[in-house]
Design a protein around this motif. Structure first.
Motif, PDB file in Angstrom:
ATOM      1  N   ARG A 158     -10.113  -4.221  18.302  1.00 26.58           N
ATOM      2  CA  ARG A 158      -9.465  -3.848  19.569  1.00 26.58           C
ATOM      3  C   ARG A 158      -8.285  -2.899  19.372  1.00 26.58           C
ATOM      4  O   ARG A 158      -8.098  -1.949  20.137  1.00 26.58           O
ATOM      5  N   TRP A 159      -7.472  -3.139  18.350  1.00 24.44           N
ATOM      6  CA  TRP A 159      -6.182  -2.455  18.292  1.00 24.44           C
ATOM      7  C   TRP A 159      -6.072  -1.407  17.202  1.00 24.44           C
ATOM      8  O   TRP A 159      -5.078  -0.655  17.184  1.00 24.44           O
ATOM      9  N   THR A 160      -7.016  -1.342  16.270  1.00 22.74           N
ATOM     10  CA  THR A 160      -6.859  -0.403  15.157  1.00 22.74           C
ATOM     11  C   THR A 160      -7.979   0.628  15.127  1.00 22.74           C
ATOM     12  O   THR A 160      -8.970   0.525  15.853  1.00 22.74           O
ATOM     13  N   THR A 161      -7.799   1.606  14.236  1.00 23.47           N
ATOM     14  CA  THR A 161      -8.798   2.664  14.064  1.00 23.47           C
ATOM     15  C   THR A 161      -9.807   2.325  12.975  1.00 23.47           C
ATOM     16  O   THR A 161     -10.725   3.113  12.726  1.00 23.47           O
ATOM     17  N   ALA A 162      -9.648   1.185  12.316  1.00 20.77           N
ATOM     18  CA  ALA A 162     -10.576   0.799  11.251  1.00 20.77           C
ATOM     19  C   ALA A 162     -11.951   0.507  11.831  1.00 20.77           C
ATOM     20  O   ALA A 162     -12.076  -0.109  12.898  1.00 20.77           O
ATOM     21  N   THR A 163     -12.990   0.937  11.129  1.00 20.25           N
ATOM     22  CA  THR A 163     -14.364   0.712  11.591  1.00 20.25           C
ATOM     23  C   THR A 163     -15.117  -0.269  10.708  1.00 20.25           C
ATOM     24  O   THR A 163     -16.121  -0.831  11.127  1.00 20.25           O
ATOM     25  N   THR A 164     -14.657  -0.440   9.464  1.00 14.84           N
ATOM     26  CA  THR A 164     -15.282  -1.398   8.554  1.00 14.84           C
ATOM     27  C   THR A 164     -14.196  -2.105   7.749  1.00 14.84           C
ATOM     28  O   THR A 164     -13.080  -1.598   7.605  1.00 14.84           O
TER      29      THR A 164
ATOM     30  N   VAL B 244      -9.475  -1.979   3.539  1.00 18.64           N
ATOM     31  CA  VAL B 244      -9.891  -0.992   4.532  1.00 18.64           C
ATOM     32  C   VAL B 244      -9.598   0.386   3.949  1.00 18.64           C
ATOM     33  O   VAL B 244      -8.625   0.545   3.174  1.00 18.64           O
ATOM     34  N   ALA B 245     -10.400   1.364   4.298  1.00 13.52           N
ATOM     35  CA  ALA B 245     -10.155   2.730   3.828  1.00 13.52           C
ATOM     36  C   ALA B 245      -8.726   3.138   4.164  1.00 13.52           C
ATOM     37  O   ALA B 245      -8.260   2.945   5.290  1.00 13.52           O
ATOM     38  N   SER B 246      -8.028   3.693   3.196  1.00 14.70           N
ATOM     39  CA  SER B 246      -6.600   3.986   3.355  1.00 14.70           C
ATOM     40  C   SER B 246      -6.366   4.982   4.481  1.00 14.70           C
ATOM     41  O   SER B 246      -7.159   5.914   4.689  1.00 14.70           O
ATOM     42  N   PRO B 247      -5.270   4.824   5.228  1.00 14.82           N
ATOM     43  CA  PRO B 247      -4.971   5.734   6.339  1.00 14.82           C
ATOM     44  C   PRO B 247      -4.537   7.100   5.827  1.00 14.82           C
ATOM     45  O   PRO B 247      -4.061   7.242   4.684  1.00 14.82           O
ATOM     46  N   ALA B 248      -4.671   8.111   6.660  1.00 12.41           N
ATOM     47  CA  ALA B 248      -4.279   9.464   6.274  1.00 12.41           C
ATOM     48  C   ALA B 248      -2.778   9.549   6.043  1.00 12.41           C
ATOM     49  O   ALA B 248      -2.307  10.258   5.154  1.00 12.41           O
ATOM     50  N   VAL B 249      -2.017   8.811   6.864  1.00 16.40           N
ATOM     51  CA  VAL B 249      -0.555   8.783   6.745  1.00 16.40           C
ATOM     52  C   VAL B 249      -0.135   7.333   6.588  1.00 16.40           C
ATOM     53  O   VAL B 249      -0.486   6.484   7.407  1.00 16.40           O
ATOM     54  N   ARG B 250       0.614   7.052   5.543  1.00 15.35           N
ATOM     55  CA  ARG B 250       1.064   5.685   5.312  1.00 15.35           C
ATOM     56  C   ARG B 250       2.430   5.460   5.958  1.00 15.35           C
ATOM     57  O   ARG B 250       3.338   6.265   5.818  1.00 15.35           O
ATOM     58  N   ARG B 251       2.530   4.342   6.641  1.00 18.51           N
ATOM     59  CA  ARG B 251       3.804   3.955   7.238  1.00 18.51           C
ATOM     60  C   ARG B 251       4.628   3.161   6.220  1.00 18.51           C
ATOM     61  O   ARG B 251       4.073   2.478   5.360  1.00 18.51           O
ATOM     62  N   ARG B 252       5.918   3.228   6.352  1.00 14.02           N
ATOM     63  CA  ARG B 252       6.803   2.414   5.536  1.00 14.02           C
ATOM     64  C   ARG B 252       7.254   1.194   6.328  1.00 14.02           C
ATOM     65  O   ARG B 252       7.223   1.192   7.559  1.00 14.02           O
ATOM     66  N   THR B 253       7.688   0.185   5.611  1.00 17.07           N
ATOM     67  CA  THR B 253       8.145  -1.048   6.253  1.00 17.07           C
ATOM     68  C   THR B 253       9.432  -1.510   5.579  1.00 17.07           C
ATOM     69  O   THR B 253       9.562  -1.434   4.353  1.00 17.07           O
TER      70      THR B 253
ATOM     71  N   VAL C 133       3.915 -10.644   5.400  1.00 14.40           N
ATOM     72  CA  VAL C 133       4.358  -9.270   5.196  1.00 14.40           C
ATOM     73  C   VAL C 133       3.150  -8.361   4.974  1.00 14.40           C
ATOM     74  O   VAL C 133       3.064  -7.262   5.525  1.00 14.40           O
ATOM     75  N   VAL C 134       2.197  -8.822   4.169  1.00  6.69           N
ATOM     76  CA  VAL C 134       0.992  -8.035   3.899  1.00  6.69           C
ATOM     77  C   VAL C 134       0.221  -7.794   5.189  1.00  6.69           C
ATOM     78  O   VAL C 134      -0.142  -6.646   5.511  1.00  6.69           O
ATOM     79  N   ARG C 135      -0.019  -8.838   5.932  1.00  5.16           N
ATOM     80  CA  ARG C 135      -0.908  -8.725   7.089  1.00  5.16           C
ATOM     81  C   ARG C 135      -0.286  -7.943   8.236  1.00  5.16           C
ATOM     82  O   ARG C 135      -0.971  -7.136   8.883  1.00  5.16           O
ATOM     83  N   MET C 136       0.991  -8.150   8.487  1.00  2.00           N
ATOM     84  CA  MET C 136       1.611  -7.439   9.606  1.00  2.00           C
ATOM     85  C   MET C 136       1.859  -5.971   9.274  1.00  2.00           C
ATOM     86  O   MET C 136       1.614  -5.086  10.095  1.00  2.00           O
ATOM     87  N   SER C 137       2.352  -5.703   8.067  1.00  2.00           N
ATOM     88  CA  SER C 137       2.669  -4.315   7.725  1.00  2.00           C
ATOM     89  C   SER C 137       1.408  -3.468   7.617  1.00  2.00           C
ATOM     90  O   SER C 137       1.402  -2.295   8.022  1.00  2.00           O
ATOM     91  N   THR C 138       0.314  -4.032   7.097  1.00  2.00           N
ATOM     92  CA  THR C 138      -0.915  -3.244   6.983  1.00  2.00           C
ATOM     93  C   THR C 138      -1.632  -3.108   8.326  1.00  2.00           C
ATOM     94  O   THR C 138      -2.236  -2.065   8.607  1.00  2.00           O
ATOM     95  N   PHE C 139      -1.572  -4.137   9.161  1.00  2.00           N
ATOM     96  CA  PHE C 139      -2.148  -4.011  10.503  1.00  2.00           C
ATOM     97  C   PHE C 139      -1.491  -2.847  11.235  1.00  2.00           C
ATOM     98  O   PHE C 139      -2.162  -2.047  11.905  1.00  2.00           O
ATOM     99  N   ALA C 140      -0.166  -2.735  11.092  1.00  2.00           N
ATOM    100  CA  ALA C 140       0.560  -1.651  11.753  1.00  2.00           C
ATOM    101  C   ALA C 140       0.164  -0.279  11.213  1.00  2.00           C
ATOM    102  O   ALA C 140       0.316   0.730  11.904  1.00  2.00           O
ATOM    103  N   GLN C 141      -0.351  -0.228   9.976  1.00  2.00           N
ATOM    104  CA  GLN C 141      -0.800   1.043   9.413  1.00  2.00           C
ATOM    105  C   GLN C 141      -1.949   1.638  10.222  1.00  2.00           C
ATOM    106  O   GLN C 141      -2.149   2.854  10.227  1.00  2.00           O
ATOM    107  N   TYR C 142      -2.721   0.784  10.889  1.00  2.00           N
ATOM    108  CA  TYR C 142      -3.974   1.221  11.483  1.00  2.00           C
ATOM    109  C   TYR C 142      -3.990   1.175  13.011  1.00  2.00           C
ATOM    110  O   TYR C 142      -4.984   1.570  13.611  1.00  2.00           O
TER     111      TYR C 142
END
Length: 625
Positions: free
Chosen positions: A79-85, A157-166, A272-281
């Motif tokens: 629902r909320w991210t651009t990840a497809t797989t 998940v395939a890495s995002p084009a731009v990585r966010r910092r946390t 920390v892992v789950r929230m910061s990476t969810f925000a990446q996508y």
């Protein structure tokens, strides 16, 4: 990909590569021994040995990660991210079958992929295309006549084009040992803490965290990653906002998130892992919240997602379709597990752990200087008005003191009431007559329950709301001192050990149980008022438990000891007709003022919000101009 497939050995590779991001780790026990293993992995048959990063399944065994921390929340990712797989990676020693399983919004399971493992790395992949309304992913391991060890489990998940910092922001006030313990938990998990640029501690207390040996030790481990800031007490909103301001200022043009975390939690670093990476996508900047688990009852989640009814000045409502306060290791009568299959939307999320992208703050400003209470609610509802959603992410959780064990008769109630009115004025139609009637009903309950200090607290909260935005000029410091002083005039606001209840001996406190809730409420109101004013009450003295301290029951006493919600002692309430009359008159006057002046005052609050939430105002409060 077909819905059911088997991967061959040739398709199995390394657990994660440079072009993939670990968005969730496979954990099989908690961060401490008092967290039940069933929160992470469930043994369905046979014997299994569970460790933090590995599970050993004995012969003829079956285990499942269809658990609170073991599931991948596929519905939220779709629902909320651009990840497809998403890909499940793990390392196997021994022999057995590893199955990737999925569910739908009704909890009906299906198999997505299967691999017969023989001491090798395993990789199973699933499309995020059948989970929009709900469902998750997990793995099950089945063995025959040999054991199997699974470790180094990662969902990637395939890495995002731009990585966010946390950066993590921890606000603390005179909980030095708790804060040091939270920092230690983060430092002890370098894989999780390594995902963040900084851990910023904003200490507003008189008992500084830096005085603790544990803090000295953790500072040596974290080095320059840890930043420690001292400032006067501006409440939770002031502490968190100081950290948020530091993150926004340092971010520059780099996409960055501030991850709030309370000081007194039992920290699961995986959050920390789950929230910061969810925000990446996320497809748009999104406020992401963790779920609160009850510290005293570690398998209970407070709520799957929450919302507020702003017109009623209430929050903490369970979103439609979400689980309420319940055991997430339990099964429903139909045999399905309480694992939050249905995807639900949140109105707001609590700041026990909450991620805020800098884009959100730059677009709509900082939190209001409310000191504390409702600051998190207001920020999420303001975010919604600016087009920023709030998501409470299942499986991202930490433990916080149980809310039901906190007493309601406290000076904090001033901020709860005043800030609820401010939030309602800003983000609802603010129907003044309805709001006044709601407050009037609360006032009546407090007076009939002999909660005179609480009634005075409500009156002061309404008066200060009507005074307008000027009451926030000092960030709530003077209001805190004033309400504490005003409440001290009412003896029933003081908690006593039950053995030292004033003017009540052990023989004077027989337990008096409450009956059922009255059906003719108006008639009971009238009867209790007459009884309280005249003194013709059925019971002279007694003891009432916290869970039965309903207004219609407590009003039957002349003097009564009421158990504190935290079970540490009692408060003695004494019937006082003069307090009843005086506070009733004062309350009626201020509520009539609310009806007459409420619309104009609400407009003043709305007009002042950009200034109150601006960086200049906060820098003034921080003393960093």
């Amino acid at each position: 990909m077909t819905d059911l497939q088997t991967r061959t050995t040739a398709e199995i590779g390394t657990p994660a590569t440079a072009d993939r991001t670990v968005v969730q780790r496979g954990l099989f026990t908690g961060p401490s021994a008092d967290v039940p293993d069933e929160m992470y992995v469930e043994v369905l048959a046979g014997h299994a040995e569970r460790r933090r990063r590995s599970v050993r399944v004995g012969a003829y065994g079956r285990v499942s990660t269809n658990t609170y921390f073991g599931r991948f929340p596929a519905a939220y990712w779709q629902r909320w991210t651009t990840a497809t797989t998403v890909r499940f990676d793990g390392r196997v020693r021994g022999a057995g079958r590893v199955m990737l399983r999925a569910s739908d919004t009704n909890g009906v399971p299906r198999t997505v992929a299967v691999h017969d493992a023989q001491t090798e790395d395993v990789r199973l992949e699933a499309r995020l295309d059948r989970f929009l309304d709900g469902g998750g992913l997990w793995v099950e391991i089945v063995t025959d006549d040999a054991e199997l060890v699974l470790d180094d489990v990662r969902w990637t998940v395939a890495s995002p084009a731009v990585r966010r910092r946390t950066s993590i922001v921890i606000c603390t006030h005179n909980r030095a040992d708790d804060c040091a313990a939270t920092l230690t938990a983060l430092a002890d998990d370098p894989e999780a803490s390594g995902l963040v640029d900084e851990i910023i501690v904003v200490d507003q207390g008189t008992d500084p965290v830096e005085s603790r040996p544990a803090f000295t030790e953790v500072r040596e481990v974290l080095g320059g990653q840890l930043r420690y800031i001292r400032q006067p007490n501006l409440g939770g909103s002031g502490g968190f906002t100081r950290g948020l301001h530091e993150v926004v200022t340092a971010a520059g043009d780099v996409p960055t998130d501030a991850l709030f975390m309370d000081d007194d939690v039992r920290c699961e670093p995986e959050v920390v892992v789950r929230m910061s990476t969810f925000a990446q996508y996320t497809s748009h900047p999104t406020i992401v919240g963790a779920q609160m688990l009850n510290l005293l009852h570690p398998t209970q989640v407070l709520a799957g997602a929450e919302y507020a009814v702003l017109e009623d000045l209430t929050n903490g409502h369970v979103a439609d379709g979400a689980v309420g306060e319940s055991d997430v290791t339990a099964y429903f009568p139909d045999g399905t597990k309480n694992v939050q299959d249905r995807r639900v939307d949140a109105g707001y999320t609590g700041w026990w752990s909450c991620l805020i992208p800098v884009e959100v703050t730059r677009a709509m400003g900082y939190p209001l200087p409310l000191f504390f209470q409702w600051d998190d609610v207001e920020y999420s509802y303001r975010g919604r008005a600016f087009g920023f959603p709030t998501v409470t992410l299942p499986g991202a959780g930490l433990w916080h003191a149980d809310f039901p064990w906190k007493d309601w008769d406290d000076w904090h109630r001033y901020f709860n009431l005043r800030n609820a009115m401010i939030t309602s004025a800003l983000h609802s139609g603010f129907p003044v007559r309805h709001v006044a009637a709601t407050l009037g009903e609360l006032l009546g309950r407090y007076l009939l329950s002999m909660n005179y200090g609480l009634a005075a607290t409500l009156i002061r909260a309404v008066e200060d709301f009507l005074a307008g935005p000027g009451v926030l000029e000092d960030g709530g410091v003077s209001a805190t001192a004033r309400i504490r002083a005003e409440r001290s005039a009412y003896p029933e606001t003081v908690m006593h050990p039950v053995s030292a209840a004033p003017e009540l001996g052990a023989a004077q406190m027989p337990v008096v149980r409450a009956g059922g809730k009255p059906t003719r409420i108006k008639a009971v109101w009238a009867k209790r008022i007459v009884q309280q004013v005249s003194g013709r009450v059925p019971f002279h003295e007694g003891l009432v438990g916290a869970g039965e301290a309903h207004w219609w029951h407590v009003a039957l006493f002349d003097r009564v000891a009421v158990t504190d919600a935290g079970q540490a002692g009692v408060r003695v309430r004494q019937r006082d007709p003069e307090h009843l009359r005086r506070l009733g008159r004062e309350g009626a006057k201020v509520l009539w003022r609310l009806v007459r002046e409420g619309d104009e005052v609400a407009a003043r609050w709305r007009a002042a919000t950009p200034r109150l939430t601006g960086a200049d105002n906060w820098r003034r409060l921080f003393g960093t101009d």
